[in-house]
Every structure is written in C-alpha cells, then in structure tokens.
Design an enzyme around this catalytic site. Structure first.
Site, PDB file in Angstrom:
ATOM      1  N   LYS A  37       3.464   5.052  -1.965  1.00  0.00           N
ATOM      2  CA  LYS A  37       3.662   3.658  -1.854  1.00  0.00           C
ATOM      3  C   LYS A  37       4.534   3.751  -0.383  1.00  0.00           C
ATOM      4  O   LYS A  37       3.825   2.629   0.505  1.00  0.00           O
ATOM      5  CB  LYS A  37       4.837   3.048  -2.852  1.00  0.00           C
ATOM      6  CG  LYS A  37       4.959   1.521  -2.503  1.00  0.00           C
ATOM      7  CD  LYS A  37       5.738   0.891  -3.750  1.00  0.00           C
ATOM      8  CE  LYS A  37       7.177   1.555  -3.759  1.00  0.00           C
ATOM      9  NZ  LYS A  37       7.971   0.744  -4.873  1.00  0.00           N
TER      10      LYS A  37
ATOM     11  N   ASP B  79       3.929  -2.136  -5.657  1.00  0.00           N
ATOM     12  CA  ASP B  79       5.345  -2.448  -6.014  1.00  0.00           C
ATOM     13  C   ASP B  79       5.436  -3.252  -7.403  1.00  0.00           C
ATOM     14  O   ASP B  79       4.382  -3.570  -7.912  1.00  0.00           O
ATOM     15  CB  ASP B  79       6.190  -3.054  -5.164  1.00  0.00           C
ATOM     16  CG  ASP B  79       6.080  -4.552  -4.661  1.00  0.00           C
ATOM     17  OD1 ASP B  79       4.775  -5.107  -5.329  1.00  0.00           O
ATOM     18  OD2 ASP B  79       6.802  -5.197  -4.255  1.00  0.00           O
TER      19      ASP B  79
END
Length: 269
Positions: free
Chosen positions: A161, A180
C-alpha cells in the site's frame, strides 16, 4: 340498546372491508423499508467512478510533502493514524532530518522522542522504520527513492500500500490500487468486490479499471469516504451517486468490521 348494523345490499362483509386496508398498510410499510442490495442493479463501475471524479475534482493525496522522500516517510508514519496528525509531525521531523542521509544517521531513540512529543502513537516502531528505510535508501539507492514496488517493499515499514502511494503520487506509475479502510469500505458498498481482504480487493479493482485510473481511484474513494460515505451513518441522502449504489440507504451495514464479541469475565488477556 344499540341495534347491530344491518348490511345493505351493496355492502361487503366486514372481513372483506378490513383486508384491503391490511394489504395497503403492508404495502406502505414495505415501500418505506430500504431495498436490499441485490434489488438495486449496480451501474457500470467506470461510469460511477466518472461521477465520483466530478463530485471530487480536487481529490488528491492529503499527506503534505515536498519530495518523494518526504512522501515515503509520511506514508509510513500514517499507519494507524490520521493524515492531519502526520502533517503536524512531519515539518518538525524534516526540520531536524531534511533528507535520507540525515535521517539515516539519526538515533532512533531521538526520533521516537520527537514523535512521542508531537502526539504520535507507535512512536518507537515508527522511529525504527523511518530511520531504517532512510539507511536502506542511502546504502542501496544512493539516498534516492526507488521507482519500483519490488525495491520499495524491501525497505522497513514499507508494504504494498505504501509503495503504491509513492509510485502513484510521486512518479505517476502505480503498480496497483491503494486499498486503505476507505477504499475497502466503498468498494464493498458499491458492489465492486465481495471480499474483505485488501489483497483480493486490489485484484478486483485492478481488473475493473485501467491502469491510468489506479492512482486517482484511491484518492477519489478516500475523499468520498471522508466526506460522504462514512463508516458510521453514511450520508446517503446527500450522496451524488446514491442512485447507482447497491447499498444506498442501508450502507451502514456494509463494509464495516464486525463488532468484537464482549470479553467474558475472568477470561485471560
């Protein structure tokens, strides 16, 4: 004594009079209930995304930064905290350690003390991570941030991420979609994924959208999640895409973590 009502020739039986009212009341009650997700067909994902982009034309990464190095460090610091707090901390951190070489030579305990003083949680682990990643940049990349996911994820505290945030925002070349909590929640509510696992959600989104959209997709969903589609009490009535969302008006029950079961008295921690 009151006489019983005598039915006129055109009168219907009492039961027949009451039944339509009962059916009508049931129909009204059913109409007032939100339709289940499967009853509302989802719009094509790219069409819905285009509408979201129009709703949030200013969507962008909200971590303040002046370089790819600052963005990388800020993203690592943002784990399990808010961008607002990170933006409060980073001017002090970069004031003391302006580049990778300076941070690589820092004492992690001093960095942790700075983070703690400014209110950041997990300060010891985050201090070790940012000092370690700075050392990795200096030792393996001449102090520069690498431009591939494979190299970025080898740095302390940098996962897929974080790497894709840097690749997308700093270099315009993401190798995937940043998933997220906001992206996860909205992807589920919009019917773009049935998974609650970030890795699978990313695969689903990559399959639905062309690479040119991957970076802005996450920023747009994050903006919408922070401003409209809240985890609790999403503002479906004021949402500009509620006609295309299969979860509209009952979205609070979609895309949220299951509540923890209460701990039994006497149970071991």
């Amino acid at each position: 004594m009151k006489r019983p009502h005598k039915a006129a020739p055109g009168d219907a039986p009492a039961a027949a009079i009451r039944a339509p009212k009962t059916r009508k009341a049931a129909a009204v009650a059913a109409a007032d209930r939100p339709a289940p997700a499967r009853a509302r067909p989802g719009a094509p994902p790219q069409a819905t995304f285009a509408r979201l982009r129009a709703l949030h034309p200013d969507a962008h990464c909200e971590l303040d930064h002046r370089s790819s190095f600052e963005l990388l460090v800020a993203t690592v610091l943002s784990a399990q905290t808010t961008d607002v707090l990170v933006n409060k901390v980073t001017p002090h951190l970069f004031g003391a350690y302006p580049d990778a070489r300076a941070l690589a030579g820092a004492d992690p305990a001093e960095v942790a003390a700075l983070l703690r003083r400014l209110g950041m949680g997990m300060f010891n682990q985050k201090a070790r991570n940012v000092v370690g990643l700075a050392q990795g940049l200096v030792e393996r990349h001449g102090g520069e941030v690498p431009r591939t996911l494979a190299e970025l994820v080898k740095l302390p505290g940098v996962g897929r991420k974080t790497a894709n945030v840097v690749l997308g925002v700093a270099f315009g070349a993401p190798e995937g979609v940043v998933v997220d909590t906001h992206v996860q929640r909205l992807s589920q509510r919009l019917g773009w994924t049935k998974s609650d696992k970030p890795e699978q959600i990313e695969r689903d989104l990559v399959a639905l959208f062309p690479q040119r959209d991957w970076d802005m997709l996450s920023h747009t969903l994050i903006f919408h999640g922070r401003r409209i589609c809240f985890a609790r009490k999403p503002a479906c009535g004021g949402c500009g895409i509620n006609d295309a969302c299969p979860s509209a008006f009952h979205a609070e029950n979609v895309g949220r973590k299951a509540p923890r079961s209460p701990r039994r008295v006497g149970a071991q921690a």
